[in-house]
Design an enzyme around this catalytic site. Structure first.
Site, PDB file in Angstrom:
ATOM      1  N   CYS A  86      49.255  54.271  25.058  1.00 40.89           N
ATOM      2  CA  CYS A  86      50.067  53.666  23.992  1.00 40.89           C
ATOM      3  C   CYS A  86      51.507  54.150  24.019  1.00 40.89           C
ATOM      4  O   CYS A  86      52.356  53.610  23.295  1.00 40.89           O
ATOM      5  CB  CYS A  86      49.449  53.970  22.631  1.00 40.89           C
ATOM      6  SG  CYS A  86      47.656  53.886  22.618  1.00 40.89           S
ATOM      7  N   HIS A 339      51.137  46.235  17.156  1.00 46.36           N
ATOM      8  CA  HIS A 339      51.037  47.270  18.193  1.00 46.36           C
ATOM      9  C   HIS A 339      50.607  46.679  19.535  1.00 46.36           C
ATOM     10  O   HIS A 339      49.495  46.932  20.002  1.00 46.36           O
ATOM     11  CB  HIS A 339      50.048  48.336  17.717  1.00 46.36           C
ATOM     12  CG  HIS A 339      49.910  49.519  18.618  1.00 46.36           C
ATOM     13  ND1 HIS A 339      50.913  49.968  19.459  1.00 46.36           N
ATOM     14  CD2 HIS A 339      48.856  50.372  18.814  1.00 46.36           C
ATOM     15  CE1 HIS A 339      50.497  51.022  20.120  1.00 46.36           C
ATOM     16  NE2 HIS A 339      49.249  51.296  19.753  1.00 46.36           N
TER      17      HIS A 339
END
Length: 391
Positions: A86, A339
């Site tokens: 991430c 996200h």
């Protein structure tokens, strides 16, 4: 290294579920927006650094580096894919920054993209768990909500953090998201709604979790002389990257020194503060990695905005609100903005740029001088921290 690095152009797609756009279209859209924002043709771009976590699992496409260069019309330009789970976008920005800071390159693109909605949620969960320890966590059925639920429970036990304080993170970030036209979710929620949403991994519910998102973002960096020239020609304010820090921790949660303190964030933040010659108290706003509500609390603690264990308290007191002592996630954060894994770190840099330009609209922080971004890979095994300034 003495070459100052400026951001001369930014561009990002709207974040959300893009059923009518593929990975390529998202890349092109963000890249062209950044070039247009920089008022340049793109011919001067010398390299591309693109963050993308799992394109093979999400859309069956690897070799993203060449694809990015090809589809934004830069075939021939060196292009590198960066993967750090991430934190892929934040690390792409760091690599681009270091290339320009070294003096070897003068104008580069740092971008990020992820197309996550093309696979069912269960397969997306499998792909995301690749950011953890597959042998000792994923193999036994642990998911990322499960890992962060463990952190949340420990934080609640050690520091008496309340379930309502966790929910307040989501409420704040959804409020901020209503003022961000690029955000996936642009509606308000309440603490009660968070608590009563579908359980995911106790104590976390659906509204404690960031969503599955498609999107892309790009920034163009230039060395000091080039950036100042562009600023003079266009009248546009150049935002400078004051520092870049990176650190790592054990990939498996069970090997950590603490279940509710992020060592990588502490170390990366320390490096970034020292490089910039400032302290945590000098930061005017921060974009932190709130993949789950507990993650924001651990971030503000690890970055020194409060003592360990006080993240819930300062959230409840309104200190992290837009008009608070240290505004956090003015963009809506991962929770409301969305996200798309590889694009998140770049999107954070774009929010910092808009804030420092004074162009963030209704979510604008008053007269900011320093902004910070904090991008985490996995459950905290990688952390990249950048500090930005308009001076």
């Amino acid at each position: 290294m003495g070459n100052k690095v400026g951001i001369i152009g930014v561009g990002m797609t709207k974040f959300g579920e893009h059923w009518n756009k593929g990975l390529r279209e998202l890349i092109v859209e963000a890249g062209l927006m950044a070039i247009q924002d920089a008022d340049m043709t793109g011919e001067e771009i010398q390299a591309i650094y693109g963050g993308c976590m799992a394109p093979g699992l999400f859309v069956g496409q690897e070799h993203i580096s060449a694809l990015i260069a090809d589809h934004i019309g830069f075939a021939g330009v060196p292009s590198t894919r960066i993967e750090a789970a991430c934190a892929s976008g934040g690390l792409a920005l760091r690599q681009a920054y270091l290339a320009v800071r070294s003096g070897r390159l003068n104008v580069v693109v740092a971008g990020g993209v992820e197309k996550m909605s093309d696979v069912p949620a269960n397969l997306a969960t499998v792909a995301l768990m690749g950011a953890g320890d597959e042998e000792w966590e994923g193999f036994y059925g642990v998911t990322f909500p499960g890992l962060y639920a463990i952190m949340a429970r420990r934080h609640m036990h050690e520091f008496k953090t309340t379930r309502e304080q966790l929910a307040m993170v989501a409420v704040k970030n959804h409020h901020n998201g209503t003022m961000n036209p690029s955000a996936q979710f642009q509606y308000e929620i309440t603490v009660d709604k968070v608590l009563k949403s579908a359980p995911i991994a106790d104590p976390l519910t659906l509204l404690d979790c960031s969503p599955i998102t498609d999107g892309a973002a790009a920034v163009i960096l230039a060395g000091e002389e080039k950036a100042k020239k562009i600023g003079k020609e266009t009248g546009k304010e150049i935002i400078w990257i004051a520092s870049s820090g990176q650190a790592s921790d054990t990939i498996a949660l069970h090997d950590r020194e603490s279940l509710c303190k992020t060592k990588a964030a502490v170390l990366a933040g320390k490096e970034a503060y020292e490089q910039a010659g400032i302290k945590a108290g000098d930061i005017d706003f921060a974009e932190v990695h709130d993949c789950f509500t507990i993650a924001e609390l651990m971030a503000v603690e690890g970055l020194g905005f409060c003592e360990f264990g006080e993240g819930g308290k300062i959230t409840e007191n309104g200190e992290t609100a837009i008009n608070g002592r240290i505004p956090v996630n003015t963009s809506g954060g991962l929770k409301a903005k969305g996200h798309p894994i590889g694009a998140t770190g770049i999107a954070q840099a774009i929010e910092a740029t808009l804030q420092l330009r004074g162009k963030a609209g209704g979510r604008q922080v008053k007269n900011p001088k320093y902004g910070l971004t904090h991008n985490v890979g996995g459950s905290g095994a990688t952390c990249v921290v950048h500090i930005f300034t308009n001076e």
